[in-house]
Design an enzyme around this catalytic site. Structure first.
Site, PDB file in Angstrom:
ATOM      1  N   GLU A  47       0.855  -1.199   0.000  1.00 35.30           N
ATOM      2  CA  GLU A  47       0.000   0.000   0.000  1.00 35.30           C
ATOM      3  C   GLU A  47       0.891   1.250   0.000  1.00 35.30           C
ATOM      4  O   GLU A  47       1.927   1.272   0.672  1.00 35.30           O
ATOM      5  CB  GLU A  47      -0.849  -0.012   1.287  1.00 35.30           C
ATOM      6  CG  GLU A  47      -1.687   1.220   1.527  1.00 35.30           C
ATOM      7  CD  GLU A  47      -2.279   1.256   2.955  1.00 35.30           C
ATOM      8  OE1 GLU A  47      -1.629   0.769   3.908  1.00 35.30           O
ATOM      9  OE2 GLU A  47      -3.394   1.787   3.103  1.00 35.30           O
ATOM     10  N   ASN A 107      -7.046   5.988  -1.835  1.00 36.37           N
ATOM     11  CA  ASN A 107      -5.953   5.066  -1.548  1.00 36.37           C
ATOM     12  C   ASN A 107      -6.149   3.905  -2.528  1.00 36.37           C
ATOM     13  O   ASN A 107      -7.110   3.142  -2.407  1.00 36.37           O
ATOM     14  CB  ASN A 107      -6.064   4.614  -0.087  1.00 36.37           C
ATOM     15  CG  ASN A 107      -4.839   3.855   0.375  1.00 36.37           C
ATOM     16  OD1 ASN A 107      -4.120   3.272  -0.424  1.00 36.37           O
ATOM     17  ND2 ASN A 107      -4.620   3.850   1.678  1.00 36.37           N
ATOM     18  N   LYS A 124      -9.501   1.826  -2.002  1.00 36.32           N
ATOM     19  CA  LYS A 124      -9.757   1.311  -0.639  1.00 36.32           C
ATOM     20  C   LYS A 124     -11.163   1.663  -0.151  1.00 36.32           C
ATOM     21  O   LYS A 124     -11.585   2.824  -0.231  1.00 36.32           O
ATOM     22  CB  LYS A 124      -8.690   1.882   0.294  1.00 36.32           C
ATOM     23  CG  LYS A 124      -8.634   1.283   1.686  1.00 36.32           C
ATOM     24  CD  LYS A 124      -7.395   1.819   2.419  1.00 36.32           C
ATOM     25  CE  LYS A 124      -7.210   1.288   3.804  1.00 36.32           C
ATOM     26  NZ  LYS A 124      -5.929   1.753   4.410  1.00 36.32           N
ATOM     27  N   GLU A 143      -5.950   8.839   7.976  1.00 32.11           N
ATOM     28  CA  GLU A 143      -6.377   8.367   6.647  1.00 32.11           C
ATOM     29  C   GLU A 143      -7.760   8.894   6.287  1.00 32.11           C
ATOM     30  O   GLU A 143      -8.055   9.132   5.120  1.00 32.11           O
ATOM     31  CB  GLU A 143      -6.394   6.838   6.603  1.00 32.11           C
ATOM     32  CG  GLU A 143      -5.081   6.223   6.254  1.00 32.11           C
ATOM     33  CD  GLU A 143      -5.251   4.770   5.824  1.00 32.11           C
ATOM     34  OE1 GLU A 143      -5.806   4.526   4.740  1.00 32.11           O
ATOM     35  OE2 GLU A 143      -4.819   3.889   6.584  1.00 32.11           O
ATOM     36  N   CYS A 169      -4.919  -2.976   2.965  1.00 30.27           N
ATOM     37  CA  CYS A 169      -4.636  -2.876   4.397  1.00 30.27           C
ATOM     38  C   CYS A 169      -5.831  -3.133   5.306  1.00 30.27           C
ATOM     39  O   CYS A 169      -6.207  -4.265   5.535  1.00 30.27           O
ATOM     40  CB  CYS A 169      -3.976  -1.539   4.711  1.00 30.27           C
ATOM     41  SG  CYS A 169      -3.220  -1.601   6.357  1.00 30.27           S
ATOM     42  N   ASN A 194       0.192  -1.013   5.435  1.00 29.93           N
ATOM     43  CA  ASN A 194       1.086  -0.248   6.323  1.00 29.93           C
ATOM     44  C   ASN A 194       0.426  -0.348   7.695  1.00 29.93           C
ATOM     45  O   ASN A 194      -0.616   0.285   7.931  1.00 29.93           O
ATOM     46  CB  ASN A 194       1.126   1.243   5.967  1.00 29.93           C
ATOM     47  CG  ASN A 194       1.976   1.563   4.755  1.00 29.93           C
ATOM     48  OD1 ASN A 194       3.107   2.025   4.849  1.00 29.93           O
ATOM     49  ND2 ASN A 194       1.400   1.343   3.577  1.00 29.93           N
TER      50      ASN A 194
HETATM   51  N1  CDT Z   1      -3.078   1.465   6.433  1.00 31.33           N
HETATM   52  C1  CDT Z   1      -3.985   0.895   7.255  1.00 31.33           C
HETATM   53  O1  CDT Z   1      -5.125   0.703   6.867  1.00 31.33           O
HETATM   54  N2  CDT Z   1      -3.574   0.600   8.486  1.00 31.33           N
HETATM   55  C2  CDT Z   1      -4.445   0.126   9.526  1.00 31.33           C
HETATM   56  C3  CDT Z   1      -3.890   0.558  10.831  1.00 31.33           C
HETATM   57  C4  CDT Z   1      -4.836   0.408  11.936  1.00 31.33           C
HETATM   58  S1  CDT Z   1      -5.991   1.653  12.104  1.00 31.33           S
HETATM   59  C5  CDT Z   1      -5.138   2.952  12.780  1.00 31.33           C
HETATM   60  C6  CDT Z   1      -4.573  -1.393   9.540  1.00 31.33           C
HETATM   61  O2  CDT Z   1      -5.718  -1.882   9.638  1.00 31.33           O
HETATM   62  O3  CDT Z   1      -3.570  -2.102   9.513  1.00 31.33           O
END
Ligand code: CDT
Length: 307
Positions: A47, A107, A124, A143, A169, A194
């Site tokens: 991502e 995204n 996304k 985000e 993600c 990420n």
């Molecule tokens: N990039 C992404 O979606 N990361 C989220 C982080 C947790 S929510 C702050 C994930 O689900 O891995």
């Protein structure tokens, strides 16, 4: 005839703020070339693979972050990746921030076939984190400020002799993501992520990040009889430690390859798409066993409603 796709999950180590696109594209090309040597048909990148994970900072004027977004793909900076992939005859999946001509910010992840044609674009759906500045946090996860959630849903495309879907993600934590694709006969789901190890709303989850990552992708794979490829941008990026553990999961739910480092690292698996049927034609024969008539709450209701 077997339908084996040799897949490379190309994990990236951190991309710091001062790393320019050219240097990142060079890293992607190096992984692509390694994948070619390993006989890969398809390489999956993470991502937001072209920049640092910029939602960790809040800025009052969002247009100050325009330089993190792509307005065209390929662009002059990313063209060498497309050219090299085409020359090598390898497909790839790439995540990046997209700014549309209408000014919408998504995204996004694209799937490119071995001949260089863009097969599909996925935006996304589940946008995590928060929409406003939260100055007391050690770092932001804004985000919901930087990206519009897509209403296009989860498509499945014919590519690489298979049925391929994408998620990004946080999407991987939601069972509906997999099932919507499962209902379209998906055989291979590609996912970049990420994931900061420190989860500020509930730090008791920090130690469980790796477990939860594997849990959701292994169960999603098994319950839908599909391959799942999850690829991290890992390591300490601008002081924020992010999960590695990129993995390739079989339709059995078993992990068949997993990254060992939090750096740029390629892992490879030979993925037989015909394995999917071992599950989709038996235990998870949807047509025979599902009961959609008693699942209506799934689509009619968003949050919990108490009786
Ligand atoms: N990039 C992404 O979606 N990361 C989220 C982080 C947790 S929510 C702050 C994930 O689900 O891995």
């Amino acid at each position: 005839m077997t339908r084996v796709i040799t897949i490379g999950a190309a994990q990236l180590g951190p991309i710091q703020k001062h790393h320019d696109r050219q240097s990142v594209v060079k890293r992607l090309i190096a992984l692509l070339q390694q994948a070619h040597t390993a006989g890969c048909d398809l390489v999956v990148f993470p991502e937001l693979a072209l920049t640092t994970f910029f939602p960790r900072w809040f800025v009052e004027n969002i247009s100050e972050t325009d330089h993190y977004y792509e307005t065209q793909m390929p662009s002059p900076v990313t063209a060498p990746l497309f050219d090299e992939a085409k020359r090598l005859g390898i497909g790839f999946c790439l995540g990046y921030a997209e700014l549309t001509p209408e000014g919408k910010r998504f995204n996004t992840q694209i799937l490119v076939e071995k001949d260089g044609s863009v097969v599909a674009k996925y935006r996304k759906v589940h946008i995590p984190g928060h929409e406003h500045n939260e100055p007391d946090r050690a770092f932001q996860h804004a985000e919901r400020y930087y990206f519009t959630p897509s209403n296009e849903g989860f498509g499945v495309w014919s590519a690489f002799g298979s049925k391929v879907g994408m998620m990004i993600c946080n999407d991987r934590r939601w069972p509906e993501t997999y099932r919507v694709m499962g209902l379209q006969g998906v055989e291979l789901i590609l996912c970049g992520y990420n994931t900061p190890i420190h989860y500020i709303p509930d730090p008791s989850q920090d130690i469980l990040q790796g477990f939860h990552n594997a849990l959701v992708m292994q169960s999603g794979a098994y319950q839908n009889g599909t391959w799942v490829v999850g690829v991290a941008k890992a390591g300490v990026e601008e002081g924020v430690d992010s999960l590695g553990q990129s993995m390739i999961v079989a339709p059995s739910g078993q992990i068949v390859a997993q990254a060992l480092t939090t750096d740029d690292e390629l892992i490879v698996a030979h993925c037989d798409m015909d394995w999917c049927e071992k599950y989709t034609k038996t235990l998870f024969d949807f047509d025979r066993y599902r009961r959609p008539e008693v699942y209506t709450r799934i689509t009619s209701q968003r949050g919990v409603e108490l009786n």
